[in-house]
Design an enzyme around this catalytic site. Structure first.
Site, PDB file in Angstrom:
ATOM      1  N   THR A 555      31.092 -13.225  77.342  1.00 62.16           N
ATOM      2  CA  THR A 555      30.227 -13.709  78.413  1.00 62.16           C
ATOM      3  C   THR A 555      29.429 -14.910  77.916  1.00 62.16           C
ATOM      4  OG1 THR A 555      28.213 -12.473  77.860  1.00 62.16           O
ATOM      5  CG2 THR A 555      29.952 -11.280  79.053  1.00 62.16           C
ATOM      6  N   ASP A 678      25.145 -29.264  75.676  1.00 65.91           N
ATOM      7  CA  ASP A 678      26.201 -28.413  75.113  1.00 65.91           C
ATOM      8  C   ASP A 678      26.681 -28.962  73.767  1.00 65.91           C
ATOM      9  OD1 ASP A 678      28.097 -26.152  75.415  1.00 65.91           O
ATOM     10  OD2 ASP A 678      29.589 -27.761  75.438  1.00 65.91           O
ATOM     11  N   LYS A 682      26.414 -27.199  69.830  1.00 69.59           N
ATOM     12  CA  LYS A 682      27.523 -27.105  68.875  1.00 69.59           C
ATOM     13  C   LYS A 682      27.179 -27.825  67.569  1.00 69.59           C
ATOM     14  CE  LYS A 682      31.001 -26.810  72.554  1.00 69.59           C
ATOM     15  NZ  LYS A 682      32.136 -27.466  73.235  1.00 69.59           N
TER      16      LYS A 682
END
Length: 817
Positions: A555, A678, A682
């Site tokens: 999820t 995003d 990372k």
């Protein structure tokens, strides 16, 4: 000649008795000259004890229960015997029950029952069963007669567990068989004193009867017919993969029985063992199965023959300076316990002699403490002994095998299997014979320990993982499909058994300890699942306490991440593509890493950075091998990569962004991709893997969209505003083109600083050739300085992300024992 003994389950119903008659008939056809020993019908002995207890308590409810018991025996006669032959048999049964009634009436009146009377009442179970079975054999053409063992088996008057006079008993049996040629159907469990008083032989009494008759007659083999396929490698109720052993030795059988295995009660084997008569355990309900041979010979198939356990014990520890170097302490300790009739199951003492610990039945703890305090009252007063320490809720697991003594590494393998599953060993014991290694563990870990040890010693290198998967969307659903398609290959070619025990999504959850069928997981979830409850899902996973458990979070939920640390502390590995855990506060990231290290489990998240690309594993390999990371450059968004790779002459920037959205490459609102958050997450994860304690706020992010685009109220209005920025983006593209360069949105990590910006790169740079939605990560290191290490490929998509998660799951198997 051989002895066939049938237990209560084997003769528990008319249908079962017919099976027994068939087995006896087959034996006679093979000219094996059997004699038969029978227990009471299944449950009858317990019922007689219950009825006797009620009568002694003055409760007349015993009368109804006795009537039901009588009717059961009469119904059995009617089912086995033809109508014309029933009268005499039923009359005989009724006479015995009349005798039982008379005895119980006396017990009821005096409200007391002696061990002698109880033995007499219990004996009727075997007397009735052997008579009815012998009559059934006659009807089927077999010349048989009941043999009342009370006339042959001579015992003392220790009622309830009488000791046998072997010499007299053997002589009686031999004399009897010389003059009785029909098939003898012998009452198990019972004997009598020289005064003709009925006695019972205690636990396993019918097996003991078979062993006695076998020894007296010098038979070739004793067959114990029961309801299991022989001696199992472990309790099949606790270890689903347990299987029957072809053969074990008497010593191995005794050890396994002592530690709870359903084999045969050790003392009952002694007559057969003394006379070197093999015992075969067979299944009445699967007579074609070979069963297990118990003999003096050991085969070489397995070094370990069984994994057994005692599920509830207490551990007492006596310690203090008064133990060190003092002769006779052990003798006094265990002598005192013996006087109190406290049975000691296991003993462990350190070479320092500072302490002795021993395991006993929890019910005996109070008696044990009183015995110790009385015996060592002086030492306790003078503080040479500490107060007795009691630990409860413990179990013992034992690894048993006669050939362990000849093999190096059995103990190491045992404790490695336990340790890798987070099972703490409280105490250990191993005799000099090396016939077994015993470990005291927490009771809650018993099933997990049995399964972990069974897998380590019996499954020929097969490793198993018990998976709990949360999330069945694009990534989770694809993962389930990939596991289904690859499961058989992994089992056959890699000896890896993947079992999906739990599945949950936003609506429902389902569990199956035996494994959810992946061909029908959706219908199973709908049919037998329950509404999702995240707390319950996690607690159920912990509560099952299965070995080699892995929690897979597919999820993007922040709520689930909050459970990670507790899951790891429960000795459960975690695999996840969810970036939230590792891109949140640094302390949270550190806590999760530390928990995994401390509790000996794995926290794997390869897909956090590059989906299926081996980015994190490559980085960790570089660091582990001593390389130093100088610089990381990365295009880490498949969406933004596609946008700038597709932004060429004659295409407006806004059209390219819309094209990416329509192809499903971007979030529903493309601004989520273009704002660079995003990519920042990372890059943050890579920084932390390198060892930089960075927070998300430390990363500088160039906002490539004008404020008026960011503030647009809807996606539709955003695209209208983005068209106004087309000219600015076109100018940037043209400027880069004139310089022989292209635009790329790059994350950079160097000198412990991180930033994300839109940059121009020339043809000498690896990013120049990027196409489609590919990601690329470039590591410049001390070893890869002149020609940096480049990783390139799809950085998004359900198939590659699920494959990366799948690879992490498989990777965990390499850490198993």
């Amino acid at each position: 000649m051989k002895i066939l003994k049938f237990g209560g389950t084997s003769v528990g119903s008319p249908e079962n008795i017919l099976k027994v008659i068939g087995i006896i008939g087959d034996c006679i056809k093979q000219k094996q000259e059997p004699a038969v020993v029978c227990s009471a019908f299944g449950g009858v002995t317990d019922q007689l004890i219950q009825i006797s207890s009620l009568a002694s308590d003055g409760q007349d409810s015993y009368i109804q229960l006795l009537g039901d018991l009588e009717q059961r025996h009469i119904d059995t006669v009617k089912a086995l015997i033809q109508t014309k032959d029933q009268t005499g048999v039923i009359d005989r049964v009724k006479k015995w029950f009349e005798e039982i009634k008379n005895k119980l009436q006396g017990v009821f009146l005096v409200k007391e029952i002696s061990p002698k009377t109880l033995d007499s009442l219990q004996s009727f179970g075997e007397v009735l069963s052997t008579f009815i079975i012998s009559e059934g054999l006659k009807i089927n053409g077999i010349d048989a007669e009941p043999c009342d063992a009370r006339q042959l088996v001579i015992t003392d008057d220790h009622f309830g567990s009488a000791r046998v006079d072997l010499d007299q008993t053997y002589q009686n049996i031999r004399t009897h068989f010389q003059s009785h040629k029909p098939l003898q159907v012998i009452t198990g469990f019972i004997g009598s004193t020289l005064k003709k008083e009925t006695t019972t032989l205690g636990r396993g009494g019918s097996d003991y009867t078979a062993s006695l008759f076998g020894a007296a007659l010098g038979v070739s083999e004793i067959e114990i017919w029961t309801d299991v396929d022989g001696v199992m490698t472990a309790d099949p109720r606790k270890v689903k993969k347990a299987f029957s052993l072809q053969s074990i030795t008497f010593d191995e059988a005794m050890e396994m029985s002592h530690f709870g295995a359903k084999v045969i009660y050790p003392p009952t084997m002694q007559p057969a063992r003394d006379h070197k008569i093999p015992i075969k355990i067979k299944n009445t309900f699967n007579p074609g199965f070979q069963g297990t041979l118990i003999s003096s010979l050991s085969d070489s198939t397995y070094l370990v023959k069984g994994i057994s356990s005692i599920d509830d014990i207490a551990l007492l520890r006596v310690q203090g300076s008064g133990l060190i170097g003092v002769v006779g302490i052990s003798s006094r300790l265990f002598g005192a316990l013996a006087k109190r009739k406290v049975n000691v199951i296991l003993i462990s003492q350190a070479s320092s002699e500072h302490s002795i610990c021993f395991a006993i039945d929890p019910k005996a703890v109070d008696d044990a403490i009183k015995a110790i305090e009385k015996e060592f009252s002086l030492e306790i007063q003078t503080r040479l002994f500490d107060k007795v320490i009691v630990e409860r809720d413990l179990s013992i697991v034992a690894v048993v095998g006669e050939k362990m003594k000849y093999s190096v590494g059995i103990a190491g393998k045992t404790f490695q299997a336990l340790g890798k599953n987070g099972i703490n060993v409280v105490a250990i014991a191993q005799g000099s014979s090396e016939l077994n290694i015993s470990a005291v563990i927490n009771k809650k870990d018993e099933s997990k320990a049995l399964n972990a040890l069974h897998e380590a010693f019996f499954l020929s290198g097969t490793k198993s993982l018990n998976l709990f998967i949360m999330g069945t969307g694009l990534i989770g659903g694809t993962l389930l499909e990939q596991i289904k398609n690859q499961k058989r290959f992994l089992l056959k070619e890699r000896a890896l058994d993947l079992k999906i025990v739990g599945i949950g999504n936003v609506e429902r959850m389902v569990f199956d300890e035996t494994g959810i069928e992946l061909e029908r997981w959706e219908s199973q979830m709908e049919r037998s699942g329950s509404p999702i409850d995240l707390d319950h899902f996690i607690q159920k996973m912990k509560g099952l306490n299965l070995p080699n458990t892995v929690f897979v979070d597919c999820t993007g939920s922040r709520d689930i991440v909050s459970y990670y640390e507790g899951i790891l502390k429960a000795n459960i590995s975690v695999v996840t593509p969810n970036k939230i855990a590792n891109s949140g506060p640094f302390q949270q990231y550190q806590n999760l890493k530390n928990a995994a290290l401390k509790y000996g489990v794995k926290f794997l998240y390869e897909t956090n950075v590059g989906a299926g690309l081996p980015v994190i594993s490559t980085l960790n390999d570089l660091l582990s091998s001593g390389d130093k990371i100088l610089k990381v450059e990365a295009v880490l968004s498949g969406t933004v990569s596609y946008i700038f790779n597709s932004f060429v002459a004659d295409r407006r920037f806004s059209d390219v962004v819309k094209d990416a959205m329509e192809k499903g490459l971007s979030e529903p609102d493309p601004r989520e991709d273009l704002k660079g958050l995003d990519v920042a997450r990372k890059l943050l994860i890579l920084a932390r893997e390198i060892g930089i304690p960075m927070e998300i706020e430390d990363i500088q992010i160039e906002n490539i969209l004008p404020d008026y685009c960011q503030k647009a109220e809807t996606v539709e209005k955003f695209f209208i505003q983005l068209q106004k920025a087309d000219k600015d983006f076109e100018q940037k593209r043209e400027r880069a083109k004139k310089n022989g360069k292209v635009l790329r949105y790059i994350g950079t990590l160097e000198n412990e600083k991180a930033w994300i910006s839109l940059q121009e790169v020339d043809s000498a740079h690896p990013f120049y050739t990027l196409s489609g939605s590919d990601n690329m990560i470039v590591f410049t290191t001390e070893r890869y300085k002149e020609r940096p290490l480049v990783i390139k490929g799809p950085g998004a998509g359900a198939e590659v992300t699920a494959a990366g998660v799948f690879a992490d799951i498989i990777r965990i198997s390499s850490y198993l024992s």
